[in-house]
Design an enzyme around this catalytic site. Structure first.
Site, PDB file in Angstrom:
ATOM      1  N   HIS A  68       0.722  -1.272   0.059  1.00  0.00           N
ATOM      2  CA  HIS A  68      -0.171   0.004   0.167  1.00  0.00           C
ATOM      3  C   HIS A  68       0.948   1.114  -0.353  1.00  0.00           C
ATOM      4  O   HIS A  68       1.827   1.398   0.824  1.00  0.00           O
ATOM      5  CB  HIS A  68      -1.158  -0.019   1.544  1.00  0.00           C
ATOM      6  CG  HIS A  68      -2.131   1.084   1.181  1.00  0.00           C
ATOM      7  ND1 HIS A  68      -1.911   2.823   1.653  1.00  0.00           N
ATOM      8  CD2 HIS A  68      -3.366   0.368   1.170  1.00  0.00           C
ATOM      9  CE1 HIS A  68      -3.186   2.772   1.152  1.00  0.00           C
ATOM     10  NE2 HIS A  68      -3.980   1.913   1.050  1.00  0.00           N
ATOM     11  N   THR A 140      -8.779  19.832 -53.217  1.00  0.00           N
ATOM     12  CA  THR A 140      -9.923  19.355 -52.073  1.00  0.00           C
ATOM     13  C   THR A 140     -10.472  18.101 -52.981  1.00  0.00           C
ATOM     14  O   THR A 140      -9.623  17.761 -53.841  1.00  0.00           O
ATOM     15  CB  THR A 140     -11.393  20.216 -52.006  1.00  0.00           C
ATOM     16  OG1 THR A 140     -11.524  19.934 -53.694  1.00  0.00           O
ATOM     17  CG2 THR A 140     -11.507  21.118 -51.930  1.00  0.00           C
ATOM     18  N   HIS A 141     -10.089  17.330 -52.252  1.00  0.00           N
ATOM     19  CA  HIS A 141     -10.166  15.262 -52.400  1.00  0.00           C
ATOM     20  C   HIS A 141      -8.327  15.357 -52.427  1.00  0.00           C
ATOM     21  O   HIS A 141      -8.283  14.142 -53.790  1.00  0.00           O
ATOM     22  CB  HIS A 141     -11.003  15.019 -53.605  1.00  0.00           C
ATOM     23  CG  HIS A 141     -12.896  14.857 -53.116  1.00  0.00           C
ATOM     24  ND1 HIS A 141     -13.178  14.158 -52.263  1.00  0.00           N
ATOM     25  CD2 HIS A 141     -13.554  15.979 -53.309  1.00  0.00           C
ATOM     26  CE1 HIS A 141     -14.471  14.948 -52.177  1.00  0.00           C
ATOM     27  NE2 HIS A 141     -14.028  15.953 -52.831  1.00  0.00           N
ATOM     28  N   SER A 263      19.382   4.770 -44.538  1.00  0.00           N
ATOM     29  CA  SER A 263      20.399   3.882 -44.909  1.00  0.00           C
ATOM     30  C   SER A 263      20.424   3.457 -46.288  1.00  0.00           C
ATOM     31  O   SER A 263      21.729   3.358 -46.374  1.00  0.00           O
ATOM     32  CB  SER A 263      19.748   2.975 -43.900  1.00  0.00           C
ATOM     33  OG  SER A 263      19.388   1.798 -44.115  1.00  0.00           O
ATOM     34  N   LYS A 268      17.855  11.361 -50.256  1.00  0.00           N
ATOM     35  CA  LYS A 268      16.429  10.610 -49.699  1.00  0.00           C
ATOM     36  C   LYS A 268      16.646  12.169 -48.325  1.00  0.00           C
ATOM     37  O   LYS A 268      17.399  12.016 -47.055  1.00  0.00           O
ATOM     38  CB  LYS A 268      15.961   9.515 -48.935  1.00  0.00           C
ATOM     39  CG  LYS A 268      16.094   8.909 -50.006  1.00  0.00           C
ATOM     40  CD  LYS A 268      14.771   9.032 -50.618  1.00  0.00           C
ATOM     41  CE  LYS A 268      13.642   7.920 -49.209  1.00  0.00           C
ATOM     42  NZ  LYS A 268      11.773   8.318 -50.416  1.00  0.00           N
ATOM     43  N   GLU A 275       5.770  12.847 -39.587  1.00  0.00           N
ATOM     44  CA  GLU A 275       4.973  11.444 -39.687  1.00  0.00           C
ATOM     45  C   GLU A 275       5.796  11.651 -38.757  1.00  0.00           C
ATOM     46  O   GLU A 275       4.589  10.297 -37.885  1.00  0.00           O
ATOM     47  CB  GLU A 275       5.986  10.578 -39.792  1.00  0.00           C
ATOM     48  CG  GLU A 275       5.858  10.357 -41.888  1.00  0.00           C
ATOM     49  CD  GLU A 275       7.140   9.864 -42.823  1.00  0.00           C
ATOM     50  OE1 GLU A 275       6.672   9.757 -44.128  1.00  0.00           O
ATOM     51  OE2 GLU A 275       8.144   9.238 -42.600  1.00  0.00           O
TER      52      GLU A 275
END
Length: 431
Positions: A68, A140-141, A263, A268, A275
């Site tokens: 406790h 849009t879309h 890697s 890149k 993200e």
């Protein structure tokens, strides 16, 4: 929460040591209230003030036996204080201390989150004014629609996070409560006056009606507010991810010297921060579901909520603080590529002017569907053939039969799309 996603200011608030420190703050506030009522003698309160302390390892050692944590904490404090410790925890039950301490901890955490939210708002505001008037393609879309401006893009996110701020203030006020009403909330061994004075010392207000605990709708309100704010972070992160796609490339996250994107592929440059923030936002939202599950407890209390809150209280507030600060850094260092924005604006052959031409034809007296079909025919010819819409409209015999050159000049004026930008800025920023 793991160190990778923790800022020290918030993480330090949720250490085990600090949790017990806040428990001690609560116990001492109750002692002060009892002293003012004449229940604790002057010499005893002096001893309590001077000696009340604990050793964390000792608490953990005692808990191995007691199973406790509140009793282990009280026992460790008692060993430091001596005989005067008999006045500590007078009339209280465990939840009086734990829930009141939660009110202190969550309020302090909310203030840290609020400061981080204000930091993001300031960055969004600055970037909005920096890019006011910069025409870009609205989508849009995911498809080209009509122009907007980058100033309005940032302004829209500022307006949303300003609403999140209002909700956070309300939620913070909702959890800025404590309870010192005893075992089932009847004040059988305390009094409302002791509760009010103790909470005043702690900067809290009394829960008007508590059972053995503060009711968890208050917590659910707080954690769902964090979840909605996290949803705003993911909305902004998703926008940034789309805008960084190679085919769009209107913005780029700051890329520091020596940073690597892959890697395997040296070329890149990935939207890793956006993200990461989208992913962490999902954790905050997931925890809010647990907070709502905690609302339904048995009778005056059980402890099914306790284990959940030991996880979500630190994790959600630490994460919320982190993602707000990290997003502010992303926006602050965001590279806005104006040449690509202009390229994309005209990348669909100026077809976004179609509604302006439609409006001019209607104003000239044509029925809407007749005008629509007339403009659509030219638009599809441009889309299929890669032709410039303005050129094809100006030489289309059907359109020329209804519109003067001046009407077409007006229809193809790009400044038309930002004529109310100042109005929106005034609405959002009050300037």
């Amino acid at each position: 929460m793991i160190e990778r996603y923790s800022r020290p200011e918030m993480a330090d608030l949720w250490t085990l040591e600090n949790k017990f420190r806040v428990w001690l703050e609560v116990e001492l506030a109750v002692c002060e209230a009892w002293h003012e009522e004449g229940k604790i003698p002057a010499d005893a309160i002096k001893d309590i003030r001077e000696k009340a302390d604990f050793d964390l390892d000792r608490i953990l050692e005692i808990e191995q036996t007691t199973k406790h944590d509140v009793i282990a904490f009280l026992t460790a404090v008692e060993e430091k204080v001596g005989p005067a410790s008999r006045y500590i925890h007078l009339g209280c039950t465990s939840s009086d201390i734990v829930d009141t301490a939660n009110g202190v901890l969550l309020t302090r955490a909310a203030k840290v989150v609020l400061d981080s939210l204000d930091n993001l708002l300031e960055v969004l505001r600055r970037r909005a004014f920096e890019h006011k008037g910069l025409l870009c393609m609205g989508r849009t879309h995911g498809i080209h629609a009509e122009p907007t401006t980058y100033g309005l893009k940032f302004t829209g996110f500022y307006a949303e996070f300003a609403r999140h701020r209002e909700r956070l203030l309300a939620a913070m006020e909702g959890i800025r409560v404590g309870k010192l009403s005893g075992a089932v909330g009847t004040f059988a061994h305390l009094s409302p006056e002791i509760e009010e004075r103790s909470l005043e010392i702690l900067g809290l207000k009394p829960d008007p009606h508590s059972t053995q605990i503060v009711q968890r709708d208050r917590y659910a309100h707080f954690f769902t507010t964090l979840a909605m704010t996290a949803g705003g972070i993911e909305r902004l992160g998703t926008e940034l991810r789309h805008l960084q796609r190679t085919e769009v490339l209107e913005v780029e996250e700051g890329f520091t010297k020596g940073q690597k994107g892959s890697s395997a592929m040296p070329h890149k440059k990935n939207p890793i921060s956006a993200e990461n923030l989208c992913g962490l936002s999902r954790l905050v939202r997931t925890n809010s579901v647990a907070s709502m599950e905690n609302q339904a407890l048995w009778h005056e209390r059980d402890i099914s909520h306790s284990s959940v809150e030991r996880v979500i209280m630190p994790d959600s507030t630490i994460l919320m603080d982190y993602i707000l600060r990290r997003m502010a850094g992303v926006i602050d260092r965001l590279v806005v590529k104006e040449d690509n924005i202009r390229r994309n604006l005209m990348g669909s052959y100026g077809l976004f002017y179609s509604q302006r031409v439609l409006g001019q034809l209607i104003a000239a007296g044509l029925k809407r569907q007749q005008a629509y079909e007339m403009v659509q025919k030219v638009a599809m010819r441009c889309w299929n053939g890669g032709l410039q819409f303005e050129d094809e409209i100006r030489k289309d015999a059907d359109v020329a039969g209804h519109l003067e050159s001046s009407a077409l000049d007006e229809a193809f004026d790009p400044t038309y799309y930002k004529r109310y930008e100042n109005t929106v800025f005034s609405r959002v920023f009050g300037e």
